[in-house]
Design a protein around this motif. Structure first.
Motif, PDB file in Angstrom:
ATOM      1  N   GLN A 137       1.323   1.036 -10.207  1.00  0.00           N
ATOM      2  CA  GLN A 137       0.619  -0.249 -10.114  1.00  0.00           C
ATOM      3  C   GLN A 137       1.538  -1.332  -9.574  1.00  0.00           C
ATOM      4  O   GLN A 137       2.760  -1.241  -9.699  1.00  0.00           O
ATOM      5  CB  GLN A 137       0.117  -0.716 -11.498  1.00  0.00           C
ATOM      6  N   TYR A 138       0.889  -2.394  -9.059  1.00  0.00           N
ATOM      7  CA  TYR A 138       1.641  -3.470  -8.404  1.00  0.00           C
ATOM      8  C   TYR A 138       2.685  -4.125  -9.306  1.00  0.00           C
ATOM      9  O   TYR A 138       3.790  -4.423  -8.876  1.00  0.00           O
ATOM     10  CB  TYR A 138       0.678  -4.534  -7.872  1.00  0.00           C
ATOM     11  N   GLU A 139       2.328  -4.376 -10.580  1.00  0.00           N
ATOM     12  CA  GLU A 139       3.272  -5.109 -11.434  1.00  0.00           C
ATOM     13  C   GLU A 139       4.536  -4.274 -11.701  1.00  0.00           C
ATOM     14  O   GLU A 139       5.644  -4.804 -11.758  1.00  0.00           O
ATOM     15  CB  GLU A 139       2.609  -5.548 -12.745  1.00  0.00           C
ATOM     16  N   ARG A 144      11.428  -5.159  -4.449  1.00  0.00           N
ATOM     17  CA  ARG A 144      11.122  -6.519  -3.966  1.00  0.00           C
ATOM     18  C   ARG A 144      11.868  -6.821  -2.667  1.00  0.00           C
ATOM     19  O   ARG A 144      11.308  -7.413  -1.749  1.00  0.00           O
ATOM     20  CB  ARG A 144      11.443  -7.567  -5.037  1.00  0.00           C
ATOM     21  N   SER A 145      13.119  -6.388  -2.560  1.00  0.00           N
ATOM     22  CA  SER A 145      13.852  -6.668  -1.318  1.00  0.00           C
ATOM     23  C   SER A 145      13.324  -5.819  -0.156  1.00  0.00           C
ATOM     24  O   SER A 145      13.327  -6.261   0.990  1.00  0.00           O
ATOM     25  CB  SER A 145      15.362  -6.512  -1.503  1.00  0.00           C
ATOM     26  N   ALA A 197       8.534  -5.013 -10.412  1.00  0.00           N
ATOM     27  CA  ALA A 197       9.550  -5.212 -11.454  1.00  0.00           C
ATOM     28  C   ALA A 197      10.944  -4.802 -10.974  1.00  0.00           C
ATOM     29  O   ALA A 197      11.947  -5.219 -11.545  1.00  0.00           O
ATOM     30  CB  ALA A 197       9.165  -4.428 -12.707  1.00  0.00           C
ATOM     31  N   LEU A 198      11.020  -3.983  -9.923  1.00  0.00           N
ATOM     32  CA  LEU A 198      12.321  -3.510  -9.423  1.00  0.00           C
ATOM     33  C   LEU A 198      12.838  -4.397  -8.294  1.00  0.00           C
ATOM     34  O   LEU A 198      12.153  -4.594  -7.294  1.00  0.00           O
ATOM     35  CB  LEU A 198      12.195  -2.076  -8.892  1.00  0.00           C
ATOM     36  N   ASN A 217       0.790  -1.237   0.000  1.00  0.00           N
ATOM     37  CA  ASN A 217       0.000   0.000   0.000  1.00  0.00           C
ATOM     38  C   ASN A 217       0.816   1.278   0.000  1.00  0.00           C
ATOM     39  O   ASN A 217       0.611   2.161  -0.829  1.00  0.00           O
ATOM     40  CB  ASN A 217      -0.978   0.012   1.184  1.00  0.00           C
ATOM     41  N   ALA A 218       1.754   1.388   0.950  1.00  0.00           N
ATOM     42  CA  ALA A 218       2.519   2.630   1.077  1.00  0.00           C
ATOM     43  C   ALA A 218       3.407   2.855  -0.146  1.00  0.00           C
ATOM     44  O   ALA A 218       3.468   3.972  -0.682  1.00  0.00           O
ATOM     45  CB  ALA A 218       3.360   2.594   2.347  1.00  0.00           C
ATOM     46  N   ILE A 219       4.071   1.797  -0.620  1.00  0.00           N
ATOM     47  CA  ILE A 219       4.964   1.937  -1.777  1.00  0.00           C
ATOM     48  C   ILE A 219       4.164   2.370  -2.998  1.00  0.00           C
ATOM     49  O   ILE A 219       4.544   3.300  -3.723  1.00  0.00           O
ATOM     50  CB  ILE A 219       5.717   0.604  -2.052  1.00  0.00           C
ATOM     51  N   SER A 220       3.027   1.700  -3.223  1.00  0.00           N
ATOM     52  CA  SER A 220       2.161   2.045  -4.353  1.00  0.00           C
ATOM     53  C   SER A 220       1.652   3.481  -4.220  1.00  0.00           C
ATOM     54  O   SER A 220       1.572   4.221  -5.202  1.00  0.00           O
ATOM     55  CB  SER A 220       0.994   1.048  -4.403  1.00  0.00           C
TER      56      SER A 220
END
Length: 318
Positions: free
Chosen positions: A212-214, A223-224, A218-219, A203-206
């Protein structure tokens, strides 16, 4: 109890999520009243609710009763409680005098504290639900569905539910008649924590990136960061007596990026409109609970503070 038990269903806090479930029940022939903001209510009363289902080619119009007044609850047998977590206690308190004595309340909200907050304000049975749906409201009177729609529910640790298994089965039947799959869980609190974990990862990152989530997944660096968030949530949950599997959690996070790739989080939708988000009940809850239980949560803390920083720049709260 039989399906006819739920002669009238009211949705309190009919935003994107509440209006979606209300519309699904109404189009299946159930009597539903949406209780929401005046603009949404007026548009719905005037033109019907425009429902844009992910699986359908055309927008459907669902005619459904709508009101801005909590007194419309009086004849409701089942209340879908869909307000923002920040408003749970205050809205539950306002709603209490209007509830029929036999009414059941289903909490369809993000976060793990809501059922307890509602139950402090009303004497009724509250059923915690985990909501897996991607929806948005592009305009008043319109709901766009991006995917899923299933619910997981169960009983609270101290439940006021009479004949709980039978009642839960009736709810499964009710929603089943509206093509909404509902699962009964023996440990709904763990399910709520699992959903909270997903919310904390996305939620916060988006919201901060308005992405969008995809694209977010992708980064490698994102992901880490999500992996670190997940580990913190699992540590806080464990300190709170809830066991969550790290491998299952990380798999779920990876899967959401695929199954809901085109979705932006509810936090992102709020931030795009300069509206206060539910971040206090997502990453903010993990920070608070971590402090109370002596668990460090630096990554959740960072994201929480950044969302709060952006929110502090809003000039209005609507």
């Amino acid at each position: 109890m039989s399906i006819s038990t739920f002669k009238h269903i009211a949705v309190v806090g009919a935003g994107a999520v509440g209006s979606f479930y209300g519309a699904m029940l109404a189009r299946a022939g159930h009597k539903v009243t949406l209780i929401g903001r005046p603009a949404h209510v007026q548009a719905t009363k005037r033109d019907g609710l425009k429902l844009d289902l992910a699986s359908a080619s055309a927008t459907e119009i669902v005619y459904i009763d709508a009101s801005s007044d909590l007194s419309s609850l009086q004849s409701a047998d089942l209340v879908l409680f869909c307000v923002k977590s920040t408003d749970s206690a205050s809205v539950a308190r306002q709603m209490a005098p209007h509830l029929a004595p036999h009414a059941l309340i289903m909490s369809l909200q993000n976060g793990v504290e809501n059922s307890a907050l509602i139950a402090q304000q009303v004497p009724h049975a509250v059923i915690p639900c985990v909501v897996y749906v991607a929806t948005e409201m592009p305009a008043p009177g319109c709901v766009k569905h991006h995917g899923r729609g299933d619910l997981v529910m169960g009983t609270m640790q101290t439940s006021r539910l009479q004949d709980s298994q039978q009642t839960l089965q009736e709810i499964v039947k009710l929603f089943g008649s509206a093509q909404v799959p509902v699962q009964i869980s023996k440990n709904v609190m763990a399910e709520l924590w699992s959903k909270l974990l997903i919310n904390c990862a996305f939620n916060a990152i988006s919201g901060l990136a308005q992405i969008q989530y995809e694209k977010l997944a992708a980064l490698e660096s994102v992901r880490s960061t999500q992996t670190a968030l997940v580990k913190e949530v699992i540590a806080v949950a464990l300190a709170d007596g809830i066991h969550l599997s790290e491998s299952v959690a990380l798999e779920a996070v990876a899967k959401i990026a695929l199954t809901m790739g085109s979705q932006k989080s509810s936090t992102a939708q709020d931030m795009a409109r300069s509206k206060p988000s539910e971040i206090d009940h997502l990453n903010g809850f993990i920070v608070r609970r971590g402090q109370a239980l002596g668990v460090a949560t630096p990554v959740n803390q960072a994201l929480f503070s950044l969302v709060k920083l952006v929110e502090s720049t809003y000039t209005h709260h609507g």
